[in-house]
Motif scaffolding. Structure first.
Motif, PDB file in Angstrom:
ATOM      1  N   GLY A 193      28.672  14.231 -97.577  1.00  0.00           N
ATOM      2  CA  GLY A 193      29.552  13.096 -97.778  1.00  0.00           C
ATOM      3  C   GLY A 193      30.451  12.801 -96.600  1.00  0.00           C
ATOM      4  N   LYS A 194      30.172  13.400 -95.445  1.00  0.00           N
ATOM      5  CA  LYS A 194      31.002  13.171 -94.258  1.00  0.00           C
ATOM      6  C   LYS A 194      30.751  11.770 -93.681  1.00  0.00           C
ATOM      7  CE  LYS A 194      31.920  17.811 -92.426  1.00  0.00           C
ATOM      8  NZ  LYS A 194      31.680  18.584 -93.632  1.00  0.00           N
ATOM      9  N   SER A 195      31.813  11.146 -93.201  1.00  0.00           N
ATOM     10  CA  SER A 195      31.699   9.846 -92.547  1.00  0.00           C
ATOM     11  C   SER A 195      31.151  10.027 -91.138  1.00  0.00           C
ATOM     12  CB  SER A 195      33.077   9.180 -92.465  1.00  0.00           C
ATOM     13  OG  SER A 195      33.935   9.935 -91.617  1.00  0.00           O
ATOM     14  N   ASN A 196      30.783   8.914 -90.505  1.00  0.00           N
ATOM     15  CA  ASN A 196      30.305   8.997 -89.122  1.00  0.00           C
ATOM     16  C   ASN A 196      31.364   9.618 -88.211  1.00  0.00           C
ATOM     17  OD1 ASN A 196      27.900   7.844 -89.838  1.00  0.00           O
ATOM     18  ND2 ASN A 196      28.386   5.813 -89.058  1.00  0.00           N
ATOM     19  N   LYS A 197      32.625   9.244 -88.427  1.00  0.00           N
ATOM     20  CA  LYS A 197      33.707   9.793 -87.619  1.00  0.00           C
ATOM     21  C   LYS A 197      33.821  11.293 -87.802  1.00  0.00           C
ATOM     22  CE  LYS A 197      38.679   9.354 -86.766  1.00  0.00           C
ATOM     23  NZ  LYS A 197      39.937   8.668 -87.171  1.00  0.00           N
ATOM     24  N   ALA A 198      33.751  11.753 -89.061  1.00  0.00           N
ATOM     25  CA  ALA A 198      33.865  13.182 -89.345  1.00  0.00           C
ATOM     26  C   ALA A 198      32.678  13.960 -88.772  1.00  0.00           C
ATOM     27  CB  ALA A 198      33.970  13.409 -90.852  1.00  0.00           C
ATOM     28  N   ILE A 199      31.493  13.363 -88.857  1.00  0.00           N
ATOM     29  CA  ILE A 199      30.312  14.010 -88.285  1.00  0.00           C
ATOM     30  C   ILE A 199      30.463  14.140 -86.774  1.00  0.00           C
ATOM     31  CG2 ILE A 199      27.820  13.766 -87.855  1.00  0.00           C
ATOM     32  CD1 ILE A 199      27.610  12.416 -90.600  1.00  0.00           C
ATOM     33  N   GLU A 201      33.230  14.324 -85.051  1.00  0.00           N
ATOM     34  CA  GLU A 201      34.226  15.358 -84.744  1.00  0.00           C
ATOM     35  C   GLU A 201      33.636  16.751 -84.934  1.00  0.00           C
ATOM     36  OE1 GLU A 201      37.421  14.356 -87.326  1.00  0.00           O
ATOM     37  OE2 GLU A 201      38.190  12.734 -86.036  1.00  0.00           O
ATOM     38  N   PHE A 202      32.823  16.910 -85.959  1.00  0.00           N
ATOM     39  CA  PHE A 202      32.225  18.214 -86.241  1.00  0.00           C
ATOM     40  C   PHE A 202      31.232  18.613 -85.153  1.00  0.00           C
ATOM     41  CE2 PHE A 202      29.166  21.095 -88.192  1.00  0.00           C
ATOM     42  CZ  PHE A 202      29.979  21.961 -88.911  1.00  0.00           C
ATOM     43  N   LEU A 203      30.456  17.641 -84.655  1.00  0.00           N
ATOM     44  CA  LEU A 203      29.417  17.923 -83.662  1.00  0.00           C
ATOM     45  C   LEU A 203      29.886  17.677 -82.226  1.00  0.00           C
ATOM     46  CD1 LEU A 203      26.295  16.322 -85.439  1.00  0.00           C
ATOM     47  CD2 LEU A 203      26.987  18.715 -85.412  1.00  0.00           C
ATOM     48  N   PHE A 204      31.144  17.222 -82.085  1.00  0.00           N
ATOM     49  CA  PHE A 204      31.704  16.939 -80.757  1.00  0.00           C
ATOM     50  C   PHE A 204      30.899  15.863 -80.024  1.00  0.00           C
ATOM     51  CE2 PHE A 204      32.770  21.357 -81.765  1.00  0.00           C
ATOM     52  CZ  PHE A 204      34.158  21.303 -81.713  1.00  0.00           C
ATOM     53  N   ILE A 205      30.536  14.824 -80.758  1.00  0.00           N
ATOM     54  CA  ILE A 205      29.860  13.675 -80.171  1.00  0.00           C
ATOM     55  C   ILE A 205      30.598  12.418 -80.626  1.00  0.00           C
ATOM     56  CG2 ILE A 205      27.588  14.779 -80.006  1.00  0.00           C
ATOM     57  CD1 ILE A 205      26.778  13.422 -82.584  1.00  0.00           C
ATOM     58  N   SER A 206      30.337  11.301 -79.958  1.00  0.00           N
ATOM     59  CA  SER A 206      31.054  10.066 -80.289  1.00  0.00           C
ATOM     60  C   SER A 206      30.548   9.476 -81.602  1.00  0.00           C
ATOM     61  CB  SER A 206      30.872   9.035 -79.168  1.00  0.00           C
ATOM     62  OG  SER A 206      29.540   8.558 -79.143  1.00  0.00           O
ATOM     63  N   GLU A 207      31.408   8.663 -82.233  1.00  0.00           N
ATOM     64  CA  GLU A 207      31.018   8.000 -83.482  1.00  0.00           C
ATOM     65  C   GLU A 207      29.840   7.065 -83.246  1.00  0.00           C
ATOM     66  OE1 GLU A 207      33.087   5.338 -87.063  1.00  0.00           O
ATOM     67  OE2 GLU A 207      34.292   6.156 -85.417  1.00  0.00           O
ATOM     68  N   LYS A 208      29.780   6.440 -82.067  1.00  0.00           N
ATOM     69  CA  LYS A 208      28.667   5.561 -81.732  1.00  0.00           C
ATOM     70  C   LYS A 208      27.359   6.343 -81.673  1.00  0.00           C
ATOM     71  CE  LYS A 208      26.984   2.296 -78.252  1.00  0.00           C
ATOM     72  NZ  LYS A 208      27.246   1.625 -76.964  1.00  0.00           N
ATOM     73  N   THR A 209      27.411   7.551 -81.115  1.00  0.00           N
ATOM     74  CA  THR A 209      26.205   8.385 -81.058  1.00  0.00           C
ATOM     75  C   THR A 209      25.751   8.770 -82.457  1.00  0.00           C
ATOM     76  OG1 THR A 209      26.832   9.279 -78.900  1.00  0.00           O
ATOM     77  CG2 THR A 209      25.240  10.546 -80.168  1.00  0.00           C
TER      78      THR A 209
END
Length: 241
Positions: A193-199, A201-209
């Protein structure tokens, strides 16, 4: 078995349940819809297979517990013989283990028998269009179980976390051209249920990626949204729990 033919372009539905009164109730509800028609009734899994040999329903409403051959066994055989026929499992059980088992065997939907008429009709239309449909009461438990899922690579080794995103991954029962490891990790986080932003942050990649990965996942899996992606991954055997 009872059957009837129709020349109209409707969703042809087969009712498979060993309780006649329950079938009659379903038939009355469904035949009120302009785009749905009940073309037959069966009381066990063996009759279902015989009916499908003679007629070709679009969707089967299948009771999970029937005599002679239960709904799960019949669904597994239908998947092999008539993969184009969609199955919605009907059950009194809201345990997520029943949902996973029926999805693995080839069902496209899972409904509890205390469903509302609107849920039943929406499920039939959704499944007939090629989507998956899970009863809302089961979804919460399903998501909790998905949070514990583990992906498996082509050598059978379980993995979690980020590895070489260019390395191809083949899940159990996966098709050619599987998701990359990074896409698999994004799919796992989506299931939590993680948002793109949370994902991101978790993976240390940009929200666009992240958005690009999500788009690639949906395209490869030929689905329209995140829920369908996660459910189809289980149905196709791409993940193990």
């Amino acid at each position: 078995m009872e059957s009837m033919n129709s020349e109209q372009l409707k969703i042809k539905v087969l009712l498979a349940d060993d309780h006649q009164l329950f079938r009659e109730g379903l038939k009355r509800i469904l035949n009120m819809e302009d785009d749905i028609e009940v073309i037959g009734e069966c009381s066990d899994g063996i009759q279902v297979l015989e009916f499908c040999n003679a007629y070709k329903p679009d969707v089967i409403l299948m009771d999970i517990n029937m005599p002679n051959e239960n709904g799960v066994e019949a669904t597994a055989k239908l998947r092999e013989i008539f993969p184009e026929i969609k199955v919605i499992m009907l059950s009194i059980h809201d345990d997520e283990s029943y949902v996973f088992e029926t999805l693995r065997k080839g069902a496209s939907g899972y409904l509890l028998k205390d469903m509302e008429a609107e849920s039943l009709i929406n499920a039939i239309r959704s499944v007939a269009a090629g989507h998956a449909y899970i009863h809302p009461k089961v979804t919460g438990k399903l998501i909790q179980q998905l949070q514990r899922m583990t992906f498996v690579n082509e050598r059978g080794a379980m993995f979690e976390g980020v590895q070489d995103e260019e390395a191809g991954v083949k899940f159990i029962g996966g098709e050619d051209n599987p998701l990359t490891r990074r896409e698999a990790e994004v799919l796992r986080l989506m299931s939590e249920g993680k948002s793109n932003k949370a994902i991101g942050e978790f993976l240390f990649i940009s929200e666009k990626t992240v958005k690009n990965h999500v788009s690639s996942i949906l395209q490869k899996m030929e689905v329209e949204d995140r829920t369908q992606a996660v459910i189809n991954a289980i149905k196709m055997g791409w993940v193990t729990l």
